[in-house]
Design a protein around this motif. Structure first.
Motif, PDB file in Angstrom:
ATOM      1  N   MET A   1       0.842  -1.193   0.000  1.00 57.11           N
ATOM      2  CA  MET A   1       0.000   0.000   0.000  1.00 57.11           C
ATOM      3  C   MET A   1       0.880   1.248   0.000  1.00 57.11           C
ATOM      4  O   MET A   1       1.767   1.377   0.837  1.00 57.11           O
ATOM      5  CB  MET A   1      -0.918   0.002   1.225  1.00 57.11           C
ATOM      6  N   VAL A   2       0.641   2.149  -0.938  1.00 55.90           N
ATOM      7  CA  VAL A   2       1.358   3.417  -1.007  1.00 55.90           C
ATOM      8  C   VAL A   2       0.421   4.521  -0.540  1.00 55.90           C
ATOM      9  O   VAL A   2      -0.696   4.654  -1.038  1.00 55.90           O
ATOM     10  CB  VAL A   2       1.842   3.717  -2.442  1.00 55.90           C
ATOM     11  N   LYS A   3       0.890   5.312   0.419  1.00 54.15           N
ATOM     12  CA  LYS A   3       0.084   6.403   0.964  1.00 54.15           C
ATOM     13  C   LYS A   3       0.580   7.726   0.389  1.00 54.15           C
ATOM     14  O   LYS A   3       1.710   8.140   0.677  1.00 54.15           O
ATOM     15  CB  LYS A   3       0.159   6.402   2.489  1.00 54.15           C
ATOM     16  N   LEU A  39      -6.294   8.064  -9.650  1.00 50.96           N
ATOM     17  CA  LEU A  39      -5.561   7.094  -8.829  1.00 50.96           C
ATOM     18  C   LEU A  39      -6.498   6.082  -8.187  1.00 50.96           C
ATOM     19  O   LEU A  39      -6.213   4.882  -8.163  1.00 50.96           O
ATOM     20  CB  LEU A  39      -4.751   7.828  -7.764  1.00 50.96           C
ATOM     21  N   LEU A  40      -7.638   6.548  -7.673  1.00 49.78           N
ATOM     22  CA  LEU A  40      -8.571   5.634  -7.021  1.00 49.78           C
ATOM     23  C   LEU A  40      -9.255   4.701  -8.012  1.00 49.78           C
ATOM     24  O   LEU A  40      -9.489   3.528  -7.712  1.00 49.78           O
ATOM     25  CB  LEU A  40      -9.629   6.429  -6.254  1.00 49.78           C
ATOM     26  N   ASN A  41      -9.565   5.218  -9.194  1.00 49.28           N
ATOM     27  CA  ASN A  41     -10.288   4.420 -10.183  1.00 49.28           C
ATOM     28  C   ASN A  41      -9.406   3.441 -10.933  1.00 49.28           C
ATOM     29  O   ASN A  41      -9.880   2.384 -11.371  1.00 49.28           O
ATOM     30  CB  ASN A  41     -10.986   5.333 -11.191  1.00 49.28           C
ATOM     31  N   GLU A  42      -8.129   3.760 -11.100  1.00 47.34           N
ATOM     32  CA  GLU A  42      -7.300   2.989 -12.015  1.00 47.34           C
ATOM     33  C   GLU A  42      -6.203   2.159 -11.357  1.00 47.34           C
ATOM     34  O   GLU A  42      -5.625   1.292 -12.022  1.00 47.34           O
ATOM     35  CB  GLU A  42      -6.669   3.929 -13.045  1.00 47.34           C
ATOM     36  N   PHE A  43      -5.931   2.393 -10.072  1.00 49.64           N
ATOM     37  CA  PHE A  43      -4.780   1.717  -9.470  1.00 49.64           C
ATOM     38  C   PHE A  43      -5.159   1.006  -8.175  1.00 49.64           C
ATOM     39  O   PHE A  43      -6.029   1.449  -7.423  1.00 49.64           O
ATOM     40  CB  PHE A  43      -3.652   2.717  -9.201  1.00 49.64           C
ATOM     41  N   VAL A  46      -3.466   1.894  -3.376  1.00 46.97           N
ATOM     42  CA  VAL A  46      -3.124   3.301  -3.208  1.00 46.97           C
ATOM     43  C   VAL A  46      -4.091   3.905  -2.201  1.00 46.97           C
ATOM     44  O   VAL A  46      -5.310   3.782  -2.343  1.00 46.97           O
ATOM     45  CB  VAL A  46      -3.215   4.084  -4.526  1.00 46.97           C
ATOM     46  N   GLU A  47      -3.546   4.542  -1.177  1.00 42.34           N
ATOM     47  CA  GLU A  47      -4.358   5.244  -0.191  1.00 42.34           C
ATOM     48  C   GLU A  47      -4.052   6.726  -0.314  1.00 42.34           C
ATOM     49  O   GLU A  47      -2.878   7.117  -0.412  1.00 42.34           O
ATOM     50  CB  GLU A  47      -4.048   4.734   1.214  1.00 42.34           C
ATOM     51  N   ALA A  72       2.419   9.484   5.666  1.00 37.49           N
ATOM     52  CA  ALA A  72       2.377   9.387   4.208  1.00 37.49           C
ATOM     53  C   ALA A  72       3.725   8.917   3.670  1.00 37.49           C
ATOM     54  O   ALA A  72       4.783   9.183   4.249  1.00 37.49           O
ATOM     55  CB  ALA A  72       2.017  10.735   3.604  1.00 37.49           C
ATOM     56  N   ASP A  73       3.669   8.222   2.550  1.00 38.89           N
ATOM     57  CA  ASP A  73       4.893   7.816   1.859  1.00 38.89           C
ATOM     58  C   ASP A  73       5.400   8.908   0.917  1.00 38.89           C
ATOM     59  O   ASP A  73       6.589   8.936   0.587  1.00 38.89           O
ATOM     60  CB  ASP A  73       4.628   6.546   1.045  1.00 38.89           C
ATOM     61  N   TYR A  74       4.481   9.775   0.478  1.00 36.59           N
ATOM     62  CA  TYR A  74       4.880  10.802  -0.479  1.00 36.59           C
ATOM     63  C   TYR A  74       3.967  12.003  -0.339  1.00 36.59           C
ATOM     64  O   TYR A  74       2.759  11.864  -0.101  1.00 36.59           O
ATOM     65  CB  TYR A  74       4.805  10.262  -1.909  1.00 36.59           C
TER      66      TYR A  74
END
Length: 253
Positions: A1-3, A39-43, A46-47, A72-74
């Motif tokens: 999971m990437v935040k 990001l939410l629709n295609e991947f 991902v948070e 957060a990661d980024y």
């Protein structure tokens, strides 16, 4: 999971840059919302969290504290420029190395691949959101509102979508994001055990202006006239085909 923490710059009482009937705070929020949706629709995995989702005043400390407390990661801060220049540029904090520099370069390149902006380069700055975040952070400056040629582009919703797409593509590359399986809505007008019958129907559909493909599935020759990611587009073609006298089914695959 990437935040990923997305920060649309300015907001509320802070309009940011203004020019040519545009306000930076409005543009950054539009781009951020578009990016969030992509990001939410295609991947997968991902948070996301946004520093604001409406025209509200959020201090710089509130923004970085929220990202830090969320672990957060980024951190991605989206801005629009002013000052008489033109084009796109990106910023990281001075003196940082990889992976921050790598992420910046990847995202920078992907944005420029999507938008018709001149390249002002990868830069460094002692901005609060870059200095006070404990994770890798990037700030993008997406055109100049006080430059007519840039402003005309920024007035286009499709151009803002391209900017968002560039950011999304950059994040995909930087964090090796996994795309969700694509669901297609397929429009079918017939299924036959004999290929000659399928070919006959396909030729009839072609004569009425439809594009056709015949597929062998489950021991049947299926005549398909379209496949869409959008259900609405599939239903529009379904209506058109029914009006031409075809028996139609729409199914997901």
């Amino acid at each position: 999971m990437v935040k990923i923490f997305i920060d649309p710059g300015h907001g509320g009482t802070d309009s940011g840059a203004v020019g040519n009937g545009l306000q930076e705070k409005d543009l950054t929020l539009q781009i951020a919302i578009l990016l969030r949706n992509i990001l939410l629709n295609e991947f997968e995995d991902v948070e996301l969290q946004l520093s604001r989702t409406s025209d509200q005043t959020v201090s710089l400390n509130q923004r970085t504290n929220a990202a830090n407390n969320w672990n957060a990661d980024y951190y991605l801060s989206i801005h629009v420029n002013a000052g008489g220049g033109t084009g796109f540029e990106s910023y990281i904090y001075p003196g940082v190395g990889a992976p921050t520099t790598t992420y910046r370069d990847q995202i920078h390149d992907e944005i420029l691949a999507q938008v018709d902006f001149s390249n002002r380069g990868q830069k460094t700055a002692n901005f609060h959101v870059l200095r006070e975040t404990v994770m890798s952070a990037l700030l993008t400056e997406n055109g100049f509102v006080d430059r007519t040629e840039d402003a005309e582009k920024l007035k286009s919703s499709s151009f803002l979508s391209q900017i968002a797409r560039g950011h999304a593509n950059g994040l995909e590359v930087a964090f090796n994001l996994t795309r969700k399986p694509t669901t297609l809505y397929k429009v079918q007008i017939g299924a036959f055990s004999e290929k000659s019958n399928a070919d006959q129907l396909a030729n009839e559909a072609k004569s009425k202006g439809f594009e056709t493909i015949t597929l062998l599935r489950d021991s049947l020759y299926k005549v398909q006239i379209g496949a869409f990611a959008s259900k609405e587009n599939a239903e529009q073609l379904e209506t058109r085909a029914r009006n031409e006298g075809f028996e139609v089914i729409v199914y997901q695959e």
